[in-house]
Motif scaffolding. Structure first.
Motif, PDB file in Angstrom:
ATOM      1  N   LEU A  22      28.230 -19.742 -21.594  1.00 49.04           N
ATOM      2  CA  LEU A  22      28.052 -18.845 -22.737  1.00 49.04           C
ATOM      3  C   LEU A  22      29.382 -18.141 -22.965  1.00 49.04           C
ATOM      4  N   THR A  23      29.787 -17.999 -24.188  1.00 51.45           N
ATOM      5  CA  THR A  23      31.063 -17.360 -24.495  1.00 51.45           C
ATOM      6  C   THR A  23      30.892 -15.843 -24.458  1.00 51.45           C
ATOM      7  N   VAL A  24      31.652 -15.195 -23.584  1.00 56.12           N
ATOM      8  CA  VAL A  24      31.566 -13.742 -23.435  1.00 56.12           C
ATOM      9  C   VAL A  24      32.969 -13.160 -23.452  1.00 56.12           C
ATOM     10  N   ASP A  25      33.228 -12.316 -24.458  1.00 52.81           N
ATOM     11  CA  ASP A  25      34.504 -11.614 -24.556  1.00 52.81           C
ATOM     12  C   ASP A  25      34.363 -10.129 -24.253  1.00 52.81           C
ATOM     13  N   ARG A  26      33.166  -9.599 -24.512  1.00 54.77           N
ATOM     14  CA  ARG A  26      32.953  -8.165 -24.286  1.00 54.77           C
ATOM     15  C   ARG A  26      31.480  -7.884 -24.079  1.00 54.77           C
ATOM     16  N   ALA A  27      31.215  -6.687 -23.578  1.00 50.89           N
ATOM     17  CA  ALA A  27      29.843  -6.257 -23.343  1.00 50.89           C
ATOM     18  C   ALA A  27      29.668  -4.845 -23.886  1.00 50.89           C
ATOM     19  N   ILE A  28      28.530  -4.610 -24.498  1.00 50.54           N
ATOM     20  CA  ILE A  28      28.183  -3.290 -25.026  1.00 50.54           C
ATOM     21  C   ILE A  28      27.003  -2.779 -24.209  1.00 50.54           C
ATOM     22  N   VAL A  29      27.109  -1.561 -23.702  1.00 55.35           N
ATOM     23  CA  VAL A  29      26.023  -0.971 -22.931  1.00 55.35           C
ATOM     24  C   VAL A  29      24.924  -0.523 -23.895  1.00 55.35           C
ATOM     25  N   LEU A  30      23.723  -1.077 -23.711  1.00 56.41           N
ATOM     26  CA  LEU A  30      22.570  -0.690 -24.519  1.00 56.41           C
ATOM     27  C   LEU A  30      21.756   0.388 -23.816  1.00 56.41           C
ATOM     28  N   HIS A  31      21.724   0.322 -22.480  1.00 56.00           N
ATOM     29  CA  HIS A  31      20.968   1.303 -21.706  1.00 56.00           C
ATOM     30  C   HIS A  31      21.546   1.353 -20.301  1.00 56.00           C
ATOM     31  N   ASP A  32      21.635   2.560 -19.758  1.00 53.70           N
ATOM     32  CA  ASP A  32      22.182   2.736 -18.419  1.00 53.70           C
ATOM     33  C   ASP A  32      21.289   3.701 -17.646  1.00 53.70           C
ATOM     34  N   SER A  33      20.589   3.180 -16.657  1.00 53.94           N
ATOM     35  CA  SER A  33      19.794   4.024 -15.769  1.00 53.94           C
ATOM     36  C   SER A  33      19.926   3.427 -14.375  1.00 53.94           C
ATOM     37  N   ASN A  34      18.821   3.150 -13.701  1.00 55.57           N
ATOM     38  CA  ASN A  34      18.935   2.498 -12.395  1.00 55.57           C
ATOM     39  C   ASN A  34      19.317   1.025 -12.531  1.00 55.57           C
ATOM     40  N   ARG A  35      19.165   0.495 -13.745  1.00 52.94           N
ATOM     41  CA  ARG A  35      19.667  -0.839 -14.058  1.00 52.94           C
ATOM     42  C   ARG A  35      20.427  -0.745 -15.377  1.00 52.94           C
ATOM     43  N   LEU A  36      21.297  -1.684 -15.591  1.00 52.47           N
ATOM     44  CA  LEU A  36      22.169  -1.678 -16.763  1.00 52.47           C
ATOM     45  C   LEU A  36      21.691  -2.767 -17.725  1.00 52.47           C
ATOM     46  N   THR A  37      21.576  -2.411 -18.994  1.00 48.58           N
ATOM     47  CA  THR A  37      21.224  -3.387 -20.021  1.00 48.58           C
ATOM     48  C   THR A  37      22.423  -3.530 -20.940  1.00 48.58           C
ATOM     49  N   LEU A  38      22.897  -4.766 -21.079  1.00 46.78           N
ATOM     50  CA  LEU A  38      24.126  -5.047 -21.820  1.00 46.78           C
ATOM     51  C   LEU A  38      23.873  -6.061 -22.926  1.00 46.78           C
ATOM     52  N   ARG A  39      24.609  -5.918 -24.008  1.00 44.35           N
ATOM     53  CA  ARG A  39      24.653  -6.960 -25.035  1.00 44.35           C
ATOM     54  C   ARG A  39      25.979  -7.679 -24.855  1.00 44.35           C
ATOM     55  N   LEU A  40      25.905  -8.958 -24.535  1.00 44.66           N
ATOM     56  CA  LEU A  40      27.111  -9.756 -24.313  1.00 44.66           C
ATOM     57  C   LEU A  40      27.474 -10.450 -25.612  1.00 44.66           C
ATOM     58  N   LEU A  41      28.743 -10.330 -25.983  1.00 40.60           N
ATOM     59  CA  LEU A  41      29.227 -10.890 -27.248  1.00 40.60           C
ATOM     60  C   LEU A  41      30.398 -11.815 -27.003  1.00 40.60           C
TER      61      LEU A  41
END
Length: 118
Positions: A22-41
């Motif tokens: 999968l092509t990934v150049d950057r990540a945007i944090v969508l949610h940060d708590s005890n686990r991290l949710t990221l949008r990979l672009l």
């Protein structure tokens, strides 16, 4: 997640997605708590990342699959990779299809009360 742990988690998610072609150049944090949710672009994938010690990711994957099979409207696992829990650098990572946030519509108090009553 602590800042130093979050940066390691982000790197683990990006590296895992890249290793799966999968092509990934950057990540945007969508949610940060005890686990991290990221949008990979630009691959447009959601990665949920947690320390191995907090692992209940396998349960999430199995539950999402069962709910989808029964026709429930749930978030779907990313179809371009094997739908499973990946482990890298002390983190567990699951990959999901990104969906744009739903737009909220105004609900009148009467409609809200009616929904609760039903």
């Amino acid at each position: 997640m602590q800042a130093s742990e979050a940066s390691r988690a982000m790197a683990a998610a990006m590296s895992t997605a890249s290793s799966l072609h999968l092509t990934v150049d950057r990540a945007i944090v969508l949610h940060d708590s005890n686990r991290l949710t990221l949008r990979l672009l630009p691959c447009d994938v959601v990665a949920r990342v947690a320390p191995v010690a907090l692992q209940n990711s396998q349960f999430e994957v199995e539950l999402a699959q069962r709910l989808a099979e029964s026709g429930c409207p749930v978030a779907a696992l990313e179809s371009r990779v094997v739908p499973r829990v990946y482990e890298r650098d002390g983190f567990v990572i699951t990959l999901w299809i990104y969906s744009e946030p739903a737009t909220l519509r105004a609900v009148s108090p009467a409609d809200y009360a009616g929904a609760l009553e039903r």
